[in-house]
Design a protein around this motif. Structure first.
Motif, short mmCIF file in Angstrom:
data_model
loop_
_atom_site.label_atom_id
_atom_site.label_comp_id
_atom_site.label_asym_id
_atom_site.label_seq_id
_atom_site.Cartn_x
_atom_site.Cartn_y
_atom_site.Cartn_z
N PHE A 108 0.88 -1.17 0.00
CA PHE A 108 0.00 0.00 0.00
C PHE A 108 0.92 1.21 0.00
O PHE A 108 1.54 1.54 1.01
CB PHE A 108 -0.91 -0.03 1.23
CG PHE A 108 -1.94 1.07 1.25
CD1 PHE A 108 -2.87 1.21 0.24
CD2 PHE A 108 -1.97 1.98 2.31
CE1 PHE A 108 -3.81 2.23 0.26
CE2 PHE A 108 -2.91 3.00 2.34
CZ PHE A 108 -3.82 3.13 1.31
N ALA A 109 1.03 1.87 -1.15
CA ALA A 109 2.07 2.88 -1.37
C ALA A 109 2.08 4.00 -0.34
O ALA A 109 3.16 4.46 0.05
CB ALA A 109 1.96 3.44 -2.79
N PRO A 110 0.91 4.50 0.13
CA PRO A 110 0.96 5.58 1.11
C PRO A 110 1.71 5.21 2.40
O PRO A 110 2.21 6.10 3.10
CB PRO A 110 -0.52 5.86 1.40
CG PRO A 110 -1.22 5.49 0.12
CD PRO A 110 -0.48 4.27 -0.35
N ASP A 111 1.83 3.92 2.71
CA ASP A 111 2.56 3.51 3.90
C ASP A 111 4.05 3.82 3.77
O ASP A 111 4.70 4.19 4.75
CB ASP A 111 2.38 2.01 4.16
CG ASP A 111 1.02 1.67 4.73
OD1 ASP A 111 0.31 2.60 5.18
OD2 ASP A 111 0.67 0.48 4.72
N SER A 112 4.60 3.62 2.57
CA SER A 112 6.03 3.84 2.35
C SER A 112 6.30 4.03 0.86
O SER A 112 6.68 3.08 0.17
CB SER A 112 6.86 2.67 2.89
OG SER A 112 8.24 2.93 2.69
N PRO A 113 6.08 5.24 0.35
CA PRO A 113 6.31 5.47 -1.07
C PRO A 113 7.73 5.10 -1.50
O PRO A 113 7.93 4.54 -2.58
CB PRO A 113 6.05 6.97 -1.23
CG PRO A 113 5.19 7.35 -0.08
CD PRO A 113 5.60 6.44 1.04
N ASP A 114 8.72 5.42 -0.67
CA ASP A 114 10.10 5.15 -1.06
C ASP A 114 10.36 3.65 -1.22
O ASP A 114 11.11 3.24 -2.11
CB ASP A 114 11.07 5.74 -0.03
CG ASP A 114 12.51 5.68 -0.52
OD1 ASP A 114 12.84 6.44 -1.45
OD2 ASP A 114 13.29 4.86 0.00
N ALA A 115 9.74 2.83 -0.38
CA ALA A 115 9.92 1.39 -0.50
C ALA A 115 9.35 0.88 -1.82
O ALA A 115 9.92 -0.02 -2.45
CB ALA A 115 9.24 0.67 0.67
#
Length: 261
Positions: A108-115
């Motif tokens: 779920f991108a909002p949790d960790s965009p950089d990851a």
């Protein structure tokens, strides 16, 4: 009733086909934005078929969600080791269920965009595919041009490492690959949009041009955006579908897919 998981696969009804490959041997080769019914009944299912033949074990899928509603899919898949059931509903009333194992993770991108960006920057990822609906391409309904006024797009242009949109996330991943001397991945639209690859190419390069003209030129020259023709009727999963799978086959699946043969 058996809750779907890696550990429970051998306990399922014999009528339910299950992966015959070692899922721990599957590595990521595809990142897919927009994991819905169509993707799970089409691209993911065909990769599962190849894996059942002992092929494509380095083409596992990592799903990505960017919209608030995608949290539910992330939670559903995570609760059952990213397994799910595809149920073919035949015209004679027969149900044909199979468990698909080609999706190996979901972010779920909002949790960790950089990851998510770093995941796509990994040389092992060769395709980034999308089923984000026509609206996900952010083009103006009248002019057909990319909408640079979109607030999330403006955010991403100012904060590329904290991107909110597929444009920002994917373009930043391409930028990092370029900086590191890593060949780009293919951006593959699987949406029911005429000339879907052409549309994706136009929108992503418009975003990149607003960010960095040199990066946009590199994307123009180096990144493939193939066109595809895709179709499969996959109605929205209903509580009745979940109950039918449970009552007929004893499978507890938080979010199965039902579809035509």
């Amino acid at each position: 009733m058996t809750r779907l998981s890696n550990a429970s696969l051998t306990q399922l009804d014999a009528k339910v086909a299950t992966p015959n490959y070692d899922r721990t041997a599957v590595s990521a080769g595809i990142v897919h934005f927009g994991v819905g019914g169509f993707h799970r009944a089409h691209q993911a299912m065909y990769l599962d078929e190849l894996m059942n033949q002992g092929k494509a074990l380095d083409w596992g899928i990592v799903g990505v969600g960017v919209m608030p509603g995608d949290r539910r899919m992330q939670e559903a898949l995570a609760s059952q080791d990213h397994l799910y059931t595809v149920v073919l509903k035949h015209p004679d009333g027969n149900y044909e269920p199979r468990v698909v194992g080609s999706i190996i993770d979901y972010r779920f991108a909002p949790d960790s965009p950089d990851a998510v960006i770093e995941l796509m920057a990994d040389p092992a990822i060769r395709i980034v595919s999308l089923t984000v609906t026509e609206g996900g391409y952010n083009f103006h309904p009248v002019t057909g041009e990319f909408n640079l006024e979109n607030a999330d797009v403006q955010h991403d242009l100012a904060n590329p490492g904290e991107a909110k949109t597929s444009f920002g996330l994917i373009t930043e991943a391409l930028a990092r690959r370029r900086e590191r001397g890593v060949a780009p991945f293919t951006v593959m639209s699987c949406d029911n949009v005429e000339g879907n690859g052409n549309v994706a190419h136009k929108m992503f390069t418009a975003y990149a041009r607003a960010r960095d003209a040199e990066l946009a030129a590199w994307i123009e020259a180096e990144v493939p955006f193939p066109n595809s023709m895709v179709d499969r009727i996959t109605p929205v999963t209903t509580p009745t579908d979940i109950e039918e799978l449970s009552s007929r086959f004893g499978v507890e699946d938080a979010w199965p897919v039902v579809c035509e043969p």
